[in-house]
Design a protein around this motif. Sequence first.
Motif, PDB file in Angstrom:
ATOM      1  N   TYR A  22       0.830  -1.197   0.000  1.00 17.44           N
ATOM      2  CA  TYR A  22       0.000   0.000   0.000  1.00 17.44           C
ATOM      3  C   TYR A  22       0.869   1.254   0.000  1.00 17.44           C
ATOM      4  N   SER A  23       1.982   1.204   0.746  1.00 18.15           N
ATOM      5  CA  SER A  23       2.872   2.364   0.766  1.00 18.15           C
ATOM      6  C   SER A  23       3.496   2.617  -0.607  1.00 18.15           C
ATOM      7  N   LEU A  24       3.619   1.563  -1.393  1.00 13.69           N
ATOM      8  CA  LEU A  24       4.168   1.727  -2.741  1.00 13.69           C
ATOM      9  C   LEU A  24       3.126   2.245  -3.728  1.00 13.69           C
ATOM     10  N   CYS A  25       1.918   1.673  -3.684  1.00 14.75           N
ATOM     11  CA  CYS A  25       0.941   1.992  -4.734  1.00 14.75           C
ATOM     12  C   CYS A  25      -0.156   2.964  -4.302  1.00 14.75           C
ATOM     13  N   SER A  29      -7.186  -1.517  -3.105  1.00 14.97           N
ATOM     14  CA  SER A  29      -7.588  -2.708  -3.859  1.00 14.97           C
ATOM     15  C   SER A  29      -6.412  -3.293  -4.646  1.00 14.97           C
ATOM     16  N   LEU A  30      -5.575  -2.431  -5.195  1.00 18.21           N
ATOM     17  CA  LEU A  30      -4.382  -2.916  -5.895  1.00 18.21           C
ATOM     18  C   LEU A  30      -3.431  -3.592  -4.913  1.00 18.21           C
ATOM     19  N   ALA A  31      -3.262  -2.995  -3.747  1.00 21.68           N
ATOM     20  CA  ALA A  31      -2.385  -3.588  -2.724  1.00 21.68           C
ATOM     21  C   ALA A  31      -2.915  -4.968  -2.318  1.00 21.68           C
ATOM     22  N   GLU A  32      -4.218  -5.099  -2.181  1.00 18.80           N
ATOM     23  CA  GLU A  32      -4.808  -6.387  -1.814  1.00 18.80           C
ATOM     24  C   GLU A  32      -4.590  -7.418  -2.925  1.00 18.80           C
TER      25      GLU A  32
END
Length: 167
Positions: A22-25, A29-32
């Motif tokens: 999540y810190s990257l993106c 939802s993408l992180a999941e």
Amino acid sequence: MEKDILKQLYQKYRKEIYLYLYSLCKNSSLAEDLLQETFLKALLSLPDDHTNMRAWLYLVARNLFFNYYRREKEKVPLGEVQQIQNTASQEVLEGILKEEKNRLLYQAMNELEERKREILLMQYFGGLSQKEIAAILKMTPENVRVLSYRAKRELRTYMEDHNYDLS
């Protein structure tokens, strides 16, 4: 058996890998999605001689993230990808430095006299007041305050002796 191991690994590392992704993106939802793919790919491609599963998961997650953005590069300007890469590199470096500091602090705590170590553990990890610690250890609050001060001074000296900058 393997299903249980997968379940244990997922329970143990899912939150921190999710937060890393999540810190990257900056997209939940993408992180999941990347998290799910990370565990699948990590377990399918784990080398036999690899001993650090946590590090392997971070590596796979990072690679999946950058692969995703390479495929989507026409949607993301090049400058933003470079900024994301710089941020990710900085976060990895900060994580390594924090782990090193924690390792050194753990060693320093183990060097303390048992009573001093107990006081610091109760004070900082237990959230107890000096008065509460005094009651538990059957000491005066003043004695707890003095031992706490001395223990912190010894920790500082240990860290400085091992070339760790505390400023």
